[in-house]
Write a protein that holds these residues in place. Sequence first.
Motif, PDB file in Angstrom:
ATOM      1  N   GLU A  12     -37.998  36.453 106.787  1.00 21.42           N
ATOM      2  CA  GLU A  12     -38.110  36.748 105.315  1.00 21.42           C
ATOM      3  C   GLU A  12     -39.638  37.428 104.832  1.00 21.42           C
ATOM      4  N   TRP A  13     -40.087  38.301 105.782  1.00 18.68           N
ATOM      5  CA  TRP A  13     -41.147  38.616 105.557  1.00 18.68           C
ATOM      6  C   TRP A  13     -41.310  40.088 106.369  1.00 18.68           C
ATOM      7  N   PRO A  14     -40.722  40.961 105.772  1.00 17.66           N
ATOM      8  CA  PRO A  14     -40.659  42.353 106.568  1.00 17.66           C
ATOM      9  C   PRO A  14     -41.823  43.016 106.879  1.00 17.66           C
ATOM     10  N   ALA A 161     -43.518  25.859  91.841  1.00 20.78           N
ATOM     11  CA  ALA A 161     -43.279  26.161  93.484  1.00 20.78           C
ATOM     12  C   ALA A 161     -43.933  27.194  93.893  1.00 20.78           C
ATOM     13  N   CYS A 162     -44.598  27.226  95.017  1.00 15.16           N
ATOM     14  CA  CYS A 162     -45.322  28.240  95.442  1.00 15.16           C
ATOM     15  C   CYS A 162     -44.997  28.657  97.039  1.00 15.16           C
ATOM     16  N   ALA A 163     -44.800  29.974  97.197  1.00 18.66           N
ATOM     17  CA  ALA A 163     -44.071  30.281  98.499  1.00 18.66           C
ATOM     18  C   ALA A 163     -44.490  31.936  98.628  1.00 18.66           C
ATOM     19  N   PHE A 164     -43.801  32.637  99.896  1.00 19.98           N
ATOM     20  CA  PHE A 164     -44.009  33.895  99.755  1.00 19.98           C
ATOM     21  C   PHE A 164     -42.927  34.315 100.307  1.00 19.98           C
ATOM     22  N   GLY A 165     -42.645  35.892 100.272  1.00 23.67           N
ATOM     23  CA  GLY A 165     -41.372  36.726 100.638  1.00 23.67           C
ATOM     24  C   GLY A 165     -40.255  36.656  99.848  1.00 23.67           C
ATOM     25  N   ASP A 242     -31.575  41.290 103.124  1.00 24.46           N
ATOM     26  CA  ASP A 242     -30.624  42.166 102.947  1.00 24.46           C
ATOM     27  C   ASP A 242     -31.541  43.750 102.475  1.00 24.46           C
ATOM     28  N   ARG A 243     -31.246  44.817 102.388  1.00 26.32           N
ATOM     29  CA  ARG A 243     -31.844  45.932 102.458  1.00 26.32           C
ATOM     30  C   ARG A 243     -32.656  45.675 100.595  1.00 26.32           C
ATOM     31  N   ALA A 244     -32.310  45.588  99.719  1.00 24.38           N
ATOM     32  CA  ALA A 244     -32.796  45.546  98.329  1.00 24.38           C
ATOM     33  C   ALA A 244     -33.929  44.733  98.295  1.00 24.38           C
ATOM     34  N   PRO A 245     -33.876  43.302  98.894  1.00 25.55           N
ATOM     35  CA  PRO A 245     -35.025  42.632  98.543  1.00 25.55           C
ATOM     36  C   PRO A 245     -36.047  42.925  99.845  1.00 25.55           C
ATOM     37  N   THR A 246     -35.730  43.598 100.909  1.00 26.39           N
ATOM     38  CA  THR A 246     -36.776  44.169 101.683  1.00 26.39           C
ATOM     39  C   THR A 246     -37.386  45.153 101.397  1.00 26.39           C
ATOM     40  N   ILE A 247     -36.928  46.077 100.533  1.00 26.50           N
ATOM     41  CA  ILE A 247     -37.678  47.209  99.808  1.00 26.50           C
ATOM     42  C   ILE A 247     -38.498  46.580  98.811  1.00 26.50           C
ATOM     43  N   ALA A 248     -38.062  45.504  98.224  1.00 22.60           N
ATOM     44  CA  ALA A 248     -38.894  45.088  97.097  1.00 22.60           C
ATOM     45  C   ALA A 248     -40.133  44.338  97.535  1.00 22.60           C
ATOM     46  N   LEU A 249     -40.028  43.931  98.796  1.00 19.79           N
ATOM     47  CA  LEU A 249     -41.346  43.279  99.549  1.00 19.79           C
ATOM     48  C   LEU A 249     -42.146  44.398  99.991  1.00 19.79           C
ATOM     49  N   LEU A 250     -41.484  45.219 100.826  1.00 18.09           N
ATOM     50  CA  LEU A 250     -42.488  46.281 101.210  1.00 18.09           C
ATOM     51  C   LEU A 250     -43.019  47.177 100.385  1.00 18.09           C
ATOM     52  N   ASP A 251     -42.479  47.363  99.006  1.00 20.57           N
ATOM     53  CA  ASP A 251     -43.252  47.852  98.116  1.00 20.57           C
ATOM     54  C   ASP A 251     -44.590  47.268  97.589  1.00 20.57           C
TER      55      ASP A 251
END
Length: 628
Positions: A12-14, A161-165, A242-251
């Motif tokens: 979960e960290w693309p 709560a603190c996290a990443f991705g 999934d593709r959409a959350p991947t793009i959201a992080l890559l942005d």
Amino acid sequence: MLDELNVAFFLEWPTANQVAQAEQTYDEALGLTVNWIPFASGGDMAQAMEAGDIDISYSQGLTPFANFVTGGSDLLLVGVAVTYADADNCVASPDYGVNAANAAETLAGQSIYTPLGNVTHFKLLRMLEHLGVDTSTVNLIQSEGGPAAVAALASGEVAMACAFGGAVNQMIADGGNLVMTGAEQEAIGIRVFDIISTTGDFADAHPDIVTGFLQVTEDANRAYNDNREPFIDTIAGAAGMDRAPTIALLDAFAFPEKDTQLSGEWLGGTVQQVMKEQMDFFVAQGEIDSALASYDAFVDTSFLEAVSGRPAGEAAAAESMLDELNVAFFLEWPTANQVAQAEQTYDEALGLTVNWIPFASGGDMAQAMEAGDIDISYSQGLTPFANFVTGGSDLLLVGVAVTYADADNCVASPDYGVNAANAAETLAGQSIYTPLGNVTHFKLLRMLEHLGVDTSTVNLIQSEGGPAAVAALASGEVAMACAFGGAVNQMIADGGNLVMTGAEQEAIGIRVFDIISTTGDFADAHPDIVTGFLQVTEDANRAYNDNREPFIDTIAGAAGMDRAPTIALLDAFAFPEKDTQLSGEWLGGTVQQVMKEQMDFFVAQGEIDSALRSYDAFVDTSFLEAVR
């Protein structure tokens, strides 16, 4: 004899290199089997490297790395993996009503679910300190990873709560809210990035493997930076997303290439300094007993230096694909660079079409940059820039455009008899026509304060630009109108008077200058364009400062003005060159200080709710430093 390489990474960290991971490019290039093993935290990665179970960690957090080497671990930082801000954050539960304004009260005595000993933990502690939260009253619960953070917040048992991705995005989707955005955290000095690390023993025994790993990573980063679209689905699959959350992080991510990593902004000194600052902060917080005097010994750039980077002079394809540049500027505001504007020197030097788009205010420029309609703003007012970054905008100050005083001022109507001696009486209950949220507004408020005017009795009317200001004053409906450029001269010519001159305003501490700005995203994607723009501007400033006479008619034409009023304004202007701009009087510290002073003043005036602790993060001199 090495036939397998064990590499730690995060699900979960693309990241750009996951194309090479999925397609087994690492295996082929290194001549061995590469096992990609997912981890929940950077601290777990460090422990696994200490135990010999992991050979290389990709995208390990800087903070756990620094924590472990502070404690005596034989770890070595060999590269920068990814930079990010909003992708790593803390989300407040909707059940507790926590926000930046009330955090000191609403978080007192509550529990926070967070990783410990990594950059998320560091960001949390710095955020709590900034928000005035007494950390001794807060219970920090060790996180077991992203899904556990989502579950903890959903349970209602923790206030934050603190996290990443993907976990951050999920918690927000579930109704949580960010207490501070990534940009707001960067503004208080938090640099957020992950690294590539190994152990000293592994690097000594297998230097070719370390260099080979970095070479494949570099190639993957370059391919992604040129055009990421073909790789998104592969990256999503490798990241388990999934593709959409991947793009959201890559942005929110950037993957620096070799030359960037080796620069002074990164492995040339800044990374080492950030480790020192983080560990010193943890000492002050009582989280660790002591920090090292220096972290230089734990950064080894020799492996990265052996990597083949992008050929000299070759820009990323994303950069070369840019065929138009939209630049905001002001009409009736003559500047030295308008010779290069009129003669299309910018177009020729940058190899693209430069569209010069006139604006009425620096606030409008900022909004257009936020919307992606403007790439660079030339001669934007410092005050609207500072206002917008205070509000969370991703803007970056890259240069000083012009300094001035009398060219930006307020003119009193001849019908009201306003002057410095009687302003407290004659302006009471009257209307003033002025831009809001820019340096003219700031000067007006400071001037009214100095003259003893009760600002609660004055009606400020939002200006629609210079001609509208001239018309408003001529109508007799306002006691004073504020503007810049030719409008000020016209109002004086129509019988108005200055209540305070520019020199008198400077004497009470008002510094007046405009800047060159862009967005952080544009600067990251097109650094050569930003530097090239500044280079043409520098050349134009130098030519003007040497002898302005041959250029006045060209400048007047570009500014939409006649020759005489152009000269009148240019007499009040100065165009600082590179060395002056980089000095302590300007981008070396004073500009940042002036932004802080202006925003603190607006807070005191009740114009904005709060100012940032520092504006250093919004000034980047690296582009100007590259100018000849």
